[in-house]
Scaffold this active site. Structure first.
Site, PDB file in Angstrom:
ATOM      1  N   ASP A  24      19.218  30.667  11.484  1.00  0.00           N
ATOM      2  CA  ASP A  24      18.857  31.966  10.900  1.00  0.00           C
ATOM      3  C   ASP A  24      17.355  32.102  10.641  1.00  0.00           C
ATOM      4  O   ASP A  24      16.794  33.189  10.767  1.00  0.00           O
ATOM      5  CB  ASP A  24      19.652  32.232   9.608  1.00  0.00           C
ATOM      6  CG  ASP A  24      19.529  31.110   8.584  1.00  0.00           C
ATOM      7  OD1 ASP A  24      18.915  30.071   8.895  1.00  0.00           O
ATOM      8  OD2 ASP A  24      20.071  31.256   7.478  1.00  0.00           O
ATOM      9  N   ARG A  63      29.231  37.693  12.521  1.00  0.00           N
ATOM     10  CA  ARG A  63      28.911  39.044  12.989  1.00  0.00           C
ATOM     11  C   ARG A  63      28.660  39.022  14.486  1.00  0.00           C
ATOM     12  O   ARG A  63      28.068  38.076  15.006  1.00  0.00           O
ATOM     13  CB  ARG A  63      27.675  39.583  12.274  1.00  0.00           C
ATOM     14  CG  ARG A  63      27.977  40.030  10.856  1.00  0.00           C
ATOM     15  CD  ARG A  63      26.761  40.600  10.183  1.00  0.00           C
ATOM     16  NE  ARG A  63      25.610  39.751  10.384  1.00  0.00           N
ATOM     17  CZ  ARG A  63      24.366  40.196  10.468  1.00  0.00           C
ATOM     18  NH1 ARG A  63      24.113  41.488  10.393  1.00  0.00           N
ATOM     19  NH2 ARG A  63      23.368  39.366  10.638  1.00  0.00           N
ATOM     20  N   SER A  68      24.302  28.541  11.948  1.00  0.00           N
ATOM     21  CA  SER A  68      23.598  27.994  10.773  1.00  0.00           C
ATOM     22  C   SER A  68      24.298  26.779  10.181  1.00  0.00           C
ATOM     23  O   SER A  68      24.698  26.770   9.013  1.00  0.00           O
ATOM     24  CB  SER A  68      23.411  29.103   9.738  1.00  0.00           C
ATOM     25  OG  SER A  68      22.649  30.137  10.299  1.00  0.00           O
TER      26      SER A  68
END
Length: 498
Positions: free
Chosen positions: A230, A108, A177
């Site tokens: 994250d 994203r 991540s």
């Protein structure tokens, strides 16, 4: 004639007796099977037990391992990684910032306009992009060029009032991540790829350097000012809205925790002490293990057959990736050793990970009188058509045993963090709030899990302390958190302050 009638009667009664004997034998066999199935379930329940005394030992073991992991590299199963985040968002941040969140087959790109203390998050926009499978196993340049191009296209859609101040470079927070050996707030070398990625020429390289070179190649002038995972993104997002946030926990497919530590309490930190006096620690708590954890034969088998035997033991008993699989393994034993589903073992039940945690959650939350959701899940996923209400009730009980153990151990882990920070007692009547920012689908969507976790926290901490411990769902904290960390670690901060 009478003899014939008597003979017929004898034959009939013999047939009736034989049939009755068959019925009795069948019932005895069924009740024997049922008793065996229940014995398997009861033994599993006993081995999963989490009495309050055991949970206290788990919490204490977590605290001890935290100390050991902070003392030296490799000193504990808990990595206790120094994140180099020493300046969490305060709510004062101003301006336009970007975030890139790469953690799987999609990534994203996020744009956030911050309006300072009074304005908060003025505007937030994002776009999700799928990564073509061939790029997941290609070259480093090809992957990062694809990401940088998507980022440049997103930047090109900046609307009115969404441009950086003249002369200022755009700044980005990068949520990455995958396992990284962090070397500063804005650099870290990839240890290994996971989640289906396999790009050899990125391993050992600085992922920020790879992204920066790709942005230069596509003509995008942007600086990566923070590299985070994250969990730290969730902590930053939580702290932005609430200054009492002290830790973040992810309970989703996987699990992790991060928290704010006093820099002086980190013996393995050899750099200058940060101005804030604080340092965010990424615990990697999924790798926690202790002799006090209630492990069963099913957990041991799952671990041996996993891609990472001996690693991530805590994660394998509390996270969404594994809960449904544990239920499947117990059902398989009941089917094989107690003919729980009839004379043949359902073939689908032999497929690892076919029963996912969302399926388990749906069965566990079934409140219909005939447990029809349980029946339909068994039929749709495992192709098991005929189940009695008694069997369905046993399956709901099995889901409850697995979820309860996971939820109570998660609570014990959180208490370990609270103890490490010395917040497990009320001092001289002072009431300091301890807020835990929580993210992840397991916590958010499996309500029996989250309710059990919260009630266990109260049980472990006692009423007075637990009144000051708050669990706060921080939806998509990690995405916006990376943009907020770009703001709190901006290259222009010191110029503005001086």
């Amino acid at each position: 004639m009478g003899k014939v009638a008597v003979g017929a009667a004898v034959v009939c009664s013999a047939a009736v007796c034989a049939a009755a004997a068959l019925v009795v034998r069948h019932r005895m066999r069924c009740s024997g099977r049922w008793a065996r199935a229940m014995a398997i379930l009861r033994e599993f329940e006993e081995n999963c037990g989490t009495p309050i005394g055991k949970l206290g030992q788990v919490a204490d073991a977590m605290t001890v391992e935290m100390h050991a992991g902070l003392a030296s590299e490799g000193g504990s199963k808990l990595k206790m990684l120094i994140s180099y985040v020493d300046n969490l968002p305060s709510g004062e941040e101003n301006g336009l910032f970007y975030a890139l969140d790469l953690g799987g087959t999609n990534f994203r790109v996020i744009r956030v306009l911050l309006g300072g203390r009074d304005g908060g998050v003025v505007k937030q926009e994002f776009e999700e992009v799928s990564i073509p499978p061939h790029l997941m196993t290609g070259s480093s340049d090809a992957l990062f060029d694809y990401i940088a191009t998507a980022l440049a296209n997103f930047v090109a859609t900046e609307g009115e009032g969404l441009h950086p101040s003249p002369g200022k470079q755009r700044e980005l927070g990068f949520t990455f991540s995958f396992p990284v050996r962090q070397t500063s707030i804005s650099s870290g070398n990839l240890i290994k790829w996971t989640k289906g990625f396999s790009i050899d020429d990125t391993v050992g390289e600085d992922v920020v350097g790879e992204l920066t070179k790709a942005m230069e190649r596509v003509g995008l002038d942007m600086r990566v000012s923070a590299l985070v995972n994250d969990t730290i993104g969730t902590l930053a997002g939580g702290r932005y809205y609430n200054p009492d946030v002290i830790a973040a926990v992810i309970l989703g497919t996987g699990t992790n925790a991060a928290y704010v530590e006093r820099a002086q309490a980190i013996p393995k930190w050899h750099g200058l002490l940060p101005k804030s006096g604080e340092m965010v620690i990424n615990m990697e708590w999924g790798n926690f293990r202790s002799s006090h954890l209630p492990l069963t034969e099913y957990d041991q088998d799952l671990d041996v057959e996993s891609l990472n035997p001996g690693e991530q033991i805590f994660e394998k008993i509390i996270s969404g990736m594994y809960l449904g699989e544990i239920v499947r393994r117990v059902l398989l034993k009941m089917a094989e050793e107690a003919a729980f589903f009839g004379d043949t073992v359902p073939p689908k039940l032999k497929i690892p990970f076919i029963l996912r945690t969302p399926h388990m959650s749906a069965m566990h939350h079934d409140e219909s009188s005939d447990l029809r959701v349980v029946g339909s899940k068994l039929k749709d996923i495992l192709e098991i058509s005929h189940t009695s209400l008694k069997m369905r009730k046993a399956i709901v009980e099995l889901c409850d045993i697995v979820a309860t153990r996971g939820a109570r151990l998660s609570a014990a882990g959180i208490v370990g963090i609270i103890k490490k920070l010395g917040r497990d007692a009320v001092k001289d009547g002072e009431k300091q709030k301890s807020v835990i920012a929580m993210d992840g689908g397991l916590y958010e969507h499996y309500s029996k899990f989250s309710t059990c976790m919260e009630s266990t926290l109260k049980e472990l901490l006692g009423e007075e302390v637990s009144d000051n411990v708050v669990i706060k769902l921080s939806n998509d904290g990690s995405g916006i958190g990376a943009a907020l960390l770009a703001a709190s670690h901006s290259q222009y901060l010191e110029v503005e302050e001086s």
